[in-house]
Design a protein around this motif. Structure first.
Motif, mmCIF file in Angstrom:
data_model
loop_
_atom_site.group_PDB
_atom_site.id
_atom_site.type_symbol
_atom_site.label_atom_id
_atom_site.label_comp_id
_atom_site.label_asym_id
_atom_site.label_seq_id
_atom_site.Cartn_x
_atom_site.Cartn_y
_atom_site.Cartn_z
ATOM 1 N N VAL A 36 0.833 -1.207 0.000
ATOM 2 C CA VAL A 36 0.000 0.000 0.000
ATOM 3 C C VAL A 36 0.862 1.249 0.000
ATOM 4 O O VAL A 36 0.576 2.237 -0.698
ATOM 5 C CB VAL A 36 -0.949 -0.026 1.218
ATOM 6 C CG1 VAL A 36 -1.672 1.298 1.359
ATOM 7 C CG2 VAL A 36 -1.947 -1.157 1.082
ATOM 8 N N ALA A 37 1.954 1.242 0.782
ATOM 9 C CA ALA A 37 2.836 2.416 0.822
ATOM 10 C C ALA A 37 3.469 2.670 -0.538
ATOM 11 O O ALA A 37 3.560 3.826 -0.999
ATOM 12 C CB ALA A 37 3.902 2.220 1.898
ATOM 13 N N LEU A 38 3.922 1.600 -1.229
ATOM 14 C CA LEU A 38 4.513 1.776 -2.555
ATOM 15 C C LEU A 38 3.491 2.302 -3.557
ATOM 16 O O LEU A 38 3.786 3.186 -4.362
ATOM 17 C CB LEU A 38 5.097 0.440 -3.028
ATOM 18 C CG LEU A 38 6.326 -0.078 -2.250
ATOM 19 C CD1 LEU A 38 6.717 -1.461 -2.738
ATOM 20 C CD2 LEU A 38 7.489 0.900 -2.399
ATOM 21 N N ILE A 39 2.278 1.753 -3.508
ATOM 22 C CA ILE A 39 1.234 2.228 -4.422
ATOM 23 C C ILE A 39 0.910 3.687 -4.144
ATOM 24 O O ILE A 39 0.731 4.499 -5.064
ATOM 25 C CB ILE A 39 -0.010 1.338 -4.300
ATOM 26 C CG1 ILE A 39 0.300 -0.082 -4.804
ATOM 27 C CG2 ILE A 39 -1.177 1.929 -5.076
ATOM 28 C CD1 ILE A 39 -0.845 -1.056 -4.599
ATOM 29 N N ALA A 40 0.834 4.060 -2.864
ATOM 30 C CA ALA A 40 0.539 5.449 -2.515
ATOM 31 C C ALA A 40 1.641 6.381 -3.004
ATOM 32 O O ALA A 40 1.369 7.484 -3.519
ATOM 33 C CB ALA A 40 0.358 5.576 -0.999
ATOM 34 N N ALA A 41 2.927 5.961 -2.861
ATOM 35 C CA ALA A 41 4.026 6.802 -3.341
ATOM 36 C C ALA A 41 3.967 6.969 -4.850
ATOM 37 O O ALA A 41 4.178 8.069 -5.389
ATOM 38 C CB ALA A 41 5.366 6.188 -2.918
ATOM 39 N N TRP A 44 1.211 9.323 -5.673
ATOM 40 C CA TRP A 44 1.550 10.714 -5.322
ATOM 41 C C TRP A 44 2.447 11.324 -6.389
ATOM 42 O O TRP A 44 2.240 12.467 -6.806
ATOM 43 C CB TRP A 44 2.236 10.726 -3.969
ATOM 44 C CG TRP A 44 2.702 12.107 -3.583
ATOM 45 C CD1 TRP A 44 1.964 13.122 -3.084
ATOM 46 C CD2 TRP A 44 4.045 12.604 -3.712
ATOM 47 N NE1 TRP A 44 2.741 14.229 -2.879
ATOM 48 C CE2 TRP A 44 4.030 13.944 -3.264
ATOM 49 C CE3 TRP A 44 5.241 12.051 -4.161
ATOM 50 C CZ2 TRP A 44 5.158 14.728 -3.232
ATOM 51 C CZ3 TRP A 44 6.377 12.832 -4.128
ATOM 52 C CH2 TRP A 44 6.329 14.158 -3.673
ATOM 53 N N MET A 45 3.466 10.570 -6.847
ATOM 54 C CA MET A 45 4.350 11.090 -7.886
ATOM 55 C C MET A 45 3.584 11.295 -9.191
ATOM 56 O O MET A 45 3.783 12.296 -9.893
ATOM 57 C CB MET A 45 5.525 10.115 -8.106
ATOM 58 C CG MET A 45 6.450 9.970 -6.897
ATOM 59 S SD MET A 45 7.740 8.720 -7.145
ATOM 60 C CE MET A 45 8.634 9.460 -8.499
ATOM 61 N N ASN A 46 2.705 10.354 -9.497
ATOM 62 C CA ASN A 46 1.909 10.500 -10.721
ATOM 63 C C ASN A 46 1.006 11.722 -10.636
ATOM 64 O O ASN A 46 0.857 12.477 -11.598
ATOM 65 C CB ASN A 46 1.102 9.222 -10.944
ATOM 66 C CG ASN A 46 0.367 9.248 -12.275
ATOM 67 O OD1 ASN A 46 0.923 9.696 -13.274
ATOM 68 N ND2 ASN A 46 -0.861 8.775 -12.291
ATOM 69 N N ARG A 51 -0.359 17.374 -12.002
ATOM 70 C CA ARG A 51 -0.615 18.765 -11.607
ATOM 71 C C ARG A 51 0.287 19.732 -12.384
ATOM 72 O O ARG A 51 -0.152 20.802 -12.783
ATOM 73 C CB ARG A 51 -0.404 18.931 -10.106
ATOM 74 C CG ARG A 51 -1.489 18.290 -9.258
ATOM 75 C CD ARG A 51 -1.284 18.576 -7.775
ATOM 76 N NE ARG A 51 -2.332 18.005 -6.977
ATOM 77 C CZ ARG A 51 -3.511 18.601 -6.741
ATOM 78 N NH1 ARG A 51 -3.749 19.790 -7.274
ATOM 79 N NH2 ARG A 51 -4.411 18.013 -5.999
ATOM 80 N N VAL A 52 1.568 19.334 -12.562
ATOM 81 C CA VAL A 52 2.475 20.192 -13.339
ATOM 82 C C VAL A 52 1.980 20.321 -14.768
ATOM 83 O O VAL A 52 1.960 21.419 -15.362
ATOM 84 C CB VAL A 52 3.906 19.625 -13.282
ATOM 85 C CG1 VAL A 52 4.820 20.387 -14.239
ATOM 86 C CG2 VAL A 52 4.453 19.695 -11.856
#
Length: 667
Positions: A36-41, A44-46, A51-52
């Protein structure tokens, strides 16, 4: 070499996992949390990259909108330059010039007015023609000086600062008009609505993604393309100067885009699945403990239910659809005298059925099988020792866990004691009824003794007077005749009293007649005055009217009044003083006649106030307590009412009301 084992050993509690088992149970949870932590990271990067990219696209779209609006404004300036050049060729406005100007105004929603202002200040409306509000709106717009045209250079257009006029944000484009000889003819003025400029020139694909608006220096929105909620924190603003000083073009993306919602949905699903997996592992870990606890609870519940069934006093019996006994509790076994093992498995007829009721019981079972509904009935069982007992049976369908009707469940209650109690109560009621009849006979005898005392005393007095007149010489026949008539009248009165009381006891209707209540009460008071004087009591009569018509049985109403006067007189026996008075009054209150009998006695004790009209309630040393109850019954059959009030200076006042007769004059 042998190994010595301890004498007692305890197996580990299945409900308490060992330390190694706890570690093994935690490892899958840790692995899931890492995933779950890896998927969340990753997400977040995606999301940061998205957003950029969205920010860059917002800047590009803002520049595109700004260029589109500027292009439209420049197009309007170019068209107005051509109109101004054509107007300068003649002092009169050419027809084709007017037509082209009106065509521009009609096909561009942002152009509100196009007008020619002469040198003398007069305003010629070009489009729309004859607008009555043109003069007022143009007067409210700010004026901007247009520099004169120099030789060999074209004239320059000027935009006025935007202002709100009648709810619209307007700006004026002014262009000087010169003749071919460079003589100023006036100013060509075009009024532009900035709100319509946005709505007409911002395409739909921009409007679906952004809120396009024109804002002030302070960030206040002046006009916008739509009123949908937008994310102001992600807005991009750029100056719209020139041509409008202090005006900014702002694009704000809507709060939630499809990509953002999709990412949030995916993240929610992943988190939900992760939570579900963690909960599932945790539940599996608890499964052994819960199952063991459930088995222990089930054993305790079975023991408790068995104890409850053994201690209950109501007999329980279950049978299948064929009538075979499948369950009984100890109370039922004790009730019929057989052991549970001897009862379970038996089929009809049962040994505790009465021989003469077997056919009736079998018929009841057949009828119950045709219409499976709950019912109750009383019957008689025969115990094993031959004794009979009355029982009440409550039987209802027996439904299994699948909702199928598999038999009948019955609750059997021994009602033998209740039957004996009902028989005793019935015998007691018969004895009370017989006693009530004796009391009624005694009360009627007491009433006759009271009521016949006056006419019998009068008869004796008249008879003695007649004997005295016969002994005198000469005999006054006229007086003797009158005395004998009075004696006969009292005799008739005694007969009427006996007949009325007899009719009242037999619940017959009274013999009503229209009579004057004032005269009736006055005669009754005069009749009772002699007996009251013997007790040292004076009767006083008062009436607010000379006549008061009522429809009553005069003999029964006279008996009520005599009873109230006699009670008032007896209430003053222990009162000391020279003036003992019972006041009797008659008055009319609305549509009812009101009679009051007031004494100066000691009043009614508080403990008997609420029961004073009930049978067998009395405050006298000698009395049966039926007089007031009979008086109230007499008044009720006359549609009247009897009550009492405490006297202002002691004593009690008994009052009764009767409906006034209709159609009879009263004075």
């Amino acid at each position: 070499m042998p190994v010595n084992l301890p004498a007692q050993s305890r197996s580990p509690d299945p409900g308490t996992p060992s330390q190694g088992g706890a570690v093994v149970a935690i490892i899958p949870i840790i692995a899931i949390l890492l995933i779950v932590a890896l998927i969340a990271a990753f997400m977040w990067m995606n999301e940061r990259d998205i957003r950029v990219e969205q920010r860059e696209k917002l800047v590009r779209d803002t520049l595109w909108v700004e260029q589109t609006l500027r292009f439209q404004l420049e197009s309007h300036e170019s068209n107005l330059y051509r109109l101004a050049a054509e107007m300068g060729q003649s002092s009169e406005l050419p027809a084709n010039t007017l037509a082209r100007a009106r065509h521009m105004e009609a096909n561009h929603a942002e152009l509100v007015y196009i007008a020619l202002r002469r040198i003398d200040g007069t305003l010629d409306a070009i489009a729309p023609v004859g607008d009555p509000g043109l003069q007022d709106d143009m007067a409210m717009l700010p004026t901007v000086g247009v520099p004169p045209r120099t030789q060999g250079q074209p004239s320059r257009a000027q935009w006025s600062p935007p202002v709100f006029v009648r709810g619209r944000l307007l700006s004026v484009l002014r262009l000087p008009v010169f003749s071919e000889r460079n003589v100023p003819l006036g100013t060509l003025e075009a009024v532009l609505s900035l709100g319509n400029l946005l709505r007409a020139n911002v395409p739909w694909w921009i409007g679906e993604r952004y809120q396009v608006s024109l804002t002030s220096v302070g960030g206040d929105t002046l006009v916008s393309k739509s009123n949908a909620q937008a994310d102001s924190s992600a807005a991009y603003t750029m100056a719209f100067d020139p041509p409008f000083s202090g005006l900014f073009l702002t694009l704000s993306p809507f709060e939630a885009s499809e990509d953002g919602r999709l990412q949030q949905t995916l993240l929610s699903v992943i988190l939900g699945l992760t939570l579900l997996a963690v909960v599932n592992l945790w539940m599996q870990r608890r499964h052994l403990k819960l199952r063991i606890r459930a088995e222990q609870a089930l054993r305790r519940e079975q023991v408790f239910r068995k104890a409850m069934e053994d201690s209950i006093t109501v007999g329980l019996r279950a049978r299948d659809l064929d009538g075979r006994i499948i369950y009984v509790n100890p109370a039922f076994a004790r009730m019929v005298g057989w052991e549970p093992g001897e009862i379970i498995g038996r089929s009809p007829p049962m040994p505790w059925w009465q021989p003469d009721l077997i056919s009736e019981t079998l018929e009841r079972h057949r009828n119950l099988g045709q219409v499976p509904t709950a019912h109750s009935f009383e019957t008689v069982f025969r115990r094993r020792d031959g004794k009979s007992l009355d029982v009440m049976v409550y039987e209802a369908p027996l439904i299994d866990a699948g909702g199928t009707h598999v038999g009948w469940m019955a609750s059997i209650i021994d009602v033998s004691d209740r039957r004996r109690a009902e028989e005793q109560a019935s015998q007691q009621a018969d004895r009370l009824q017989q006693t009530g009849r004796l009391i009624t006979m005694g009360e009627m005898a007491s009433t006759l003794a009271h009521e016949l005392n006056q006419p019998l005393a009068a008869i004796a007095s008249y008879a003695a007077g007649c004997l005295n007149m016969l002994q005198r010489e000469p005999v006054d026949h006229a007086r003797l005749h009158t005395t004998l008539e009075n004696l006969a009248g009292q005799n008739r009165r005694a007969g009427q009293i006996i007949r009325r009381i007899h009719d009242f006891v037999r619940k017959r209707e009274p013999e009503r007649e229209d009579c004057d209540l004032v005269r009736l009460v006055e005669d009754t008071v005069a009749f009772a005055a002699l007996d009251a004087r013997r007790s040292g009591v004076r009767l006083a009569f008062e009436a607010t009217q000379t006549h008061l018509a009522v429809s009553v049985d005069p003999v029964l109403i006279e008996q009520v009044l005599l009873n109230l006067i006699r009670n008032a007189t007896e209430a003053m026996q222990d009162v000391t003083g020279p003036d003992k008075v019972v006041r009797v009054s008659v008055e009319r209150h609305e549509e009812r006649a009101l009679v009051a009998v007031a004494d100066m006695g000691h009043g009614i004790a508080p403990e008997v106030m609420e029961r004073v009209f009930m049978p067998f309630v009395t405050t006298k040393a000698v009395g049966m307590g039926m007089g007031l109850n009979i008086c109230r019954s007499i008044l009720e059959i006359h549609q009247g009412h009897l009550w009492f009030e405490a006297g202002a200076s002691g004593g009690a006042t008994f009052l009764f009301s009767l409906p006034c007769a209709e159609g009879v004059e009263e004075g």
